[in-house]
Write an enzyme that holds these catalytic residues in place. Structure first.
Site, PDB file in Angstrom:
ATOM      1  N   CYS A   1      48.858 -50.075 -40.167  1.00 41.13           N
ATOM      2  CA  CYS A   1      48.399 -48.790 -39.663  1.00 41.13           C
ATOM      3  C   CYS A   1      49.666 -47.808 -39.457  1.00 41.13           C
ATOM      4  O   CYS A   1      49.902 -46.657 -40.159  1.00 41.13           O
ATOM      5  CB  CYS A   1      47.364 -48.556 -38.460  1.00 41.13           C
ATOM      6  SG  CYS A   1      46.890 -47.192 -37.928  1.00 41.13           S
TER       7      CYS A   1
ATOM      8  N   GLU B   1      43.573 -49.869 -44.988  1.00 41.45           N
ATOM      9  CA  GLU B   1      43.958 -48.861 -44.773  1.00 41.45           C
ATOM     10  C   GLU B   1      43.685 -47.686 -46.315  1.00 41.45           C
ATOM     11  O   GLU B   1      43.121 -46.738 -45.848  1.00 41.45           O
ATOM     12  CB  GLU B   1      45.489 -48.604 -44.970  1.00 41.45           C
ATOM     13  CG  GLU B   1      46.121 -49.123 -43.550  1.00 41.45           C
ATOM     14  CD  GLU B   1      45.482 -48.065 -42.551  1.00 41.45           C
ATOM     15  OE1 GLU B   1      45.712 -46.619 -42.610  1.00 41.45           O
ATOM     16  OE2 GLU B   1      45.372 -48.469 -41.390  1.00 41.45           O
TER      17      GLU B   1
END
Length: 230
Positions: free
Chosen positions: A135, A207
């Site tokens: 992240c 992601e």
């Protein structure tokens, strides 16, 4: 090559796909649909709530105060700092940030959160670092790439978003998590290192999927009456 350098090399095709995703390209050229921005903020608000909870689980598995402090230091960024880029997207979309909080999770956001929570509950501290690292790392590289290629000034619609992620805040957490994961990997078994690699790569894939979820305004396939907001 350090362990996290090996992870980054393995994940390079995913990073490159993220850089080319139409949502990220839309951030670069200042052109994204209002609905996509809104969907992103709704889902990312809930994602960050889960991220904060995982920090709590990580702290419960720390054996040193230094490790505890590492997660404690980053918690204000997750809970408060990320509101700054969210507010930028909300202003462009013409909505209030406060009105986009407490919505149900879309399928991809739900999957990503449960992936991280499973690793947090079942894995080691090294596995938790590996599942969390994509992240901040992907956002850091997105921000840095857009800073180089777009070099936005304050007239750019997403100036605040790009500068927030392209500067020091994401670099700090990425560097700290990488350093601690590299240290952890020195004493990890081959089995644990393979687990950490798979957790990292899965989070990288998710992601990418998160950007796709926002861009396509992903929803559950069968529409039912929306649950009351929390």
């Amino acid at each position: 090559m350090s362990f996290t350098q090996q992870l980054r090399e393995a994940a390079d095709p995913i990073f490159e796909a993220i850089f080319q995703h139409p949502f990220v390209q839309g951030l670069a050229n200042g052109d994204l649909k209002k609905e996509a921005l809104i969907h992103y903020v709704k889902q990312d608000f809930e994602y960050l709530n889960a991220f904060a909870r995982i920090y709590g689980i990580a702290i419960s598995k720390c054996e040193s105060r230094e490790d505890m402090q590492m997660f404690c230091d980053q918690l204000p960024v997750v809970l408060h700092g990320e509101a700054h880029p969210h507010n930028n997207l909300c202003r462009v979309a013409g909505v209030r940030y406060e009105d986009l909080q407490g919505y149900p999770l879309a399928p991809t956001a739900s999957h990503y959160i449960r992936h991280m929570l499973t690793v947090a509950h079942e894995g080691t501290l090294g596995e938790i670092l590996a599942v969390l690292l994509p992240c901040p790392w992907t956002y850091l590289e997105i921000g840095q790439k857009l800073m180089r290629e777009v070099n936005p000034d304050s007239s750019h619609p997403f100036y605040e978003w790009i500068t927030f992620y392209g500067k020091s805040v994401e670099m700090t957490v990425t560097d700290k998590f990488r350093a601690r994961l590299d240290e952890w990997a020195l004493n990890a078994s081959d089995k644990e290192k393979e687990k950490m690699k798979q957790h990292f790569l899965t989070s990288c894939q998710l992601e990418y999927a998160f950007w796709e979820m926002a861009y396509t305004e992903e929803a559950w396939p069968v529409k039912i009456e929306e649950a009351a907001r929390r």
